[in-house]
Design an enzyme around this catalytic site. Structure first.
Site, PDB file in Angstrom:
ATOM      1  CG  ASP A 109     -21.556  25.875   1.631  1.00 37.63           C
ATOM      2  OD1 ASP A 109     -20.578  26.547   2.011  1.00 37.63           O
ATOM      3  OD2 ASP A 109     -22.166  25.077   2.380  1.00 37.63           O
ATOM      4  N   GLY A 112     -25.946  17.213   4.721  1.00 39.36           N
ATOM      5  CA  GLY A 112     -26.836  17.616   5.814  1.00 39.36           C
ATOM      6  C   GLY A 112     -27.118  19.113   5.828  1.00 39.36           C
ATOM      7  CE  LYS A 131     -23.430  24.819   8.764  1.00 42.83           C
ATOM      8  NZ  LYS A 131     -22.747  24.193   7.630  1.00 42.83           N
ATOM      9  CG  ASP A 188     -21.919  28.284   6.866  1.00 44.27           C
ATOM     10  OD1 ASP A 188     -21.397  29.205   6.218  1.00 44.27           O
ATOM     11  OD2 ASP A 188     -21.570  27.098   6.760  1.00 44.27           O
ATOM     12  N   GLY A 245       0.797  -1.230   0.000  1.00 45.07           N
ATOM     13  CA  GLY A 245       0.000   0.000   0.000  1.00 45.07           C
ATOM     14  C   GLY A 245       0.828   1.279   0.000  1.00 45.07           C
TER      15      GLY A 245
HETATM   16  C1  R5P Z   1     -19.102  24.366   6.407  1.00 43.47           C
HETATM   17  O1  R5P Z   1     -18.862  25.377   7.015  1.00 43.47           O
HETATM   18  C2  R5P Z   1     -18.978  24.232   4.927  1.00 43.47           C
HETATM   19  O2  R5P Z   1     -19.007  25.461   4.278  1.00 43.47           O
HETATM   20  C3  R5P Z   1     -20.060  23.323   4.375  1.00 43.47           C
HETATM   21  O3  R5P Z   1     -21.320  23.936   4.571  1.00 43.47           O
HETATM   22  C4  R5P Z   1     -20.021  22.002   5.075  1.00 43.47           C
HETATM   23  O4  R5P Z   1     -18.725  21.470   5.051  1.00 43.47           O
HETATM   24  C5  R5P Z   1     -20.996  21.024   4.427  1.00 43.47           C
HETATM   25  O5  R5P Z   1     -20.924  19.838   5.134  1.00 43.47           O
HETATM   26  P1  R5P Z   1     -22.114  18.805   5.136  1.00 43.47           P
HETATM   27  O6  R5P Z   1     -22.524  18.590   3.707  1.00 43.47           O
HETATM   28  O7  R5P Z   1     -21.529  17.577   5.771  1.00 43.47           O
HETATM   29  O8  R5P Z   1     -23.220  19.381   5.970  1.00 43.47           O
END
Ligand code: R5P
Length: 312
Positions: A218, A225, A192, A169, A39
């Site tokens: 984002d 989630g 969030k 967020d 590996g």
């Molecule tokens: C968090 O601050 C990032 O900007 C994304 O919103 C986050 O990493 C998304 O993660 P997940 O899809 O697991 O909720």
């Protein structure tokens, strides 16, 4: 053809490396990047790199640790083969979410990864949509931090007065605001809260979404989630539709299934990370390419031209 540069790829995303080389009109450098039977990563650079400006295309997507290790060993091989400069092109910078001490006695893993790349001898990092721009400061050498904005602008040709851009967020407000400014539309912010890693819950929506077309902007969609919670909250507040434009499709676990079953109309992602078969099969997920943006950046680095002008 740019004869002074040579591009190599690890195994993280050969398809993206091939597209970048097409745009550059240069063949991909000859290198063996494989594994020993136990590996361990095995690398042999077979093209001459002496005196050349080397670009290594390797996002640190899953399997993250393996791909980081491939990057380190390719960098070491190029340095020992007398490359003139070594640029790591990591369109997705893994470990980027661990960029501060979020709790007592926790590491700053993004800094660990930055130190490893520099210790191996990179002269520059090219990356796309860092989770936090401050990660640039973890490097002593230059970091060219590229933004998805021009690629999204080309893709979304139908933005109208009824569209609002949503930051899922507080940390993503700067990114979402840049798109809202470009598209000349309103900005909505979701408050969030995250109690545990990889688990999120929407608390509050700041801004009016009733009867609006919402586009969530984002950097990462991982478990899905955050995205699905945000979508539900927006629809519950009377949004007309919810789409998302998210740069890095990590899409771990059952994220694709979650998205397929959600009220999200469409998820637009880029090719900084290869898409899984499930994601490719999803009717809701569309992929756009950053390969031209990366190729153009490589050309500009090679010719010492401005990169920021790509985003103005
Ligand atoms: C968090 O601050 C990032 O900007 C994304 O919103 C986050 O990493 C998304 O993660 P997940 O899809 O697991 O909720």
């Amino acid at each position: 053809m740019y004869s002074e540069i040579i591009v190599f790829s690890g195994n993280a995303h050969r398809e993206l490396a091939a597209k970048i080389c097409d745009h550059l009109d240069t063949p991909i450098g000859n290198a063996l990047v494989s594994q020993f039977s136990d590996g361990e990563t095995r690398v042999e650079i077979r093209s001459n790199v002496r005196g050349k400006n080397v670009y290594i295309i390797q996002p640190t997507c899953p399997p993250v640790n393996h791909n980081v290790m491939e990057s380190l060993i390719i960098i070491d091989a190029c340095r020992r083969a007398s490359a003139r400069t070594i640029t790591l092109v990591a369109p997705y910078f893994g470990y980027g979410r661990q960029e501060r001490k979020a709790a007592s006695r926790t590491p700053i893993s993004a800094k660990v990864v930055a130190d490893l790349y520099e210790a191996m001898g990179i002269n520059r990092l090219v990356t796309v949509e860092l989770h936090n721009s401050a990660i640039q400061g973890f490097f002593t050498n230059p970091v060219d931090h590229l933004f998805i904005k021009p690629v999204l602008t080309e893709f979304f040709q139908d933005i109208d007065q009824n569209t609002v851009v949503v930051s899922p967020d507080a940390g993503g407000v700067e990114r979402a605001r840049a798109m809202a400014k470009k598209w000349q539309c309103g900005l909505v912010i979701i408050d969030k809260r995250r109690d545990r890693p990889n688990e999120s819950s929407v608390v509050h929506i700041i801004g009016d979404v009733s009867n609006k077309r919402c586009i969530i902007i984002d950097d990462i969609v991982d478990t899905g989630g955050s995205l699905v919670h945000a979508c539900n909250a927006l629809m519950d507040k009377g949004a007309k539709s919810v789409e998302a434009a998210i740069t890095h499709p990590v899409l771990s676990g059952n994220a694709v299934q979650l998205i397929n079953q959600s009220r999200l109309k469409r998820l637009v992602v880029s090719d900084t990370i290869p898409l899984s078969e499930a994601a490719q099969a999803s009717k809701k997920i569309e992929q756009i390419s950053v390969s031209r943006l990366l190729a153009e950046s490589i050309i500009r680095i090679d010719k010492s031209l401005s990169i920021s002008s790509l985003f103005q």
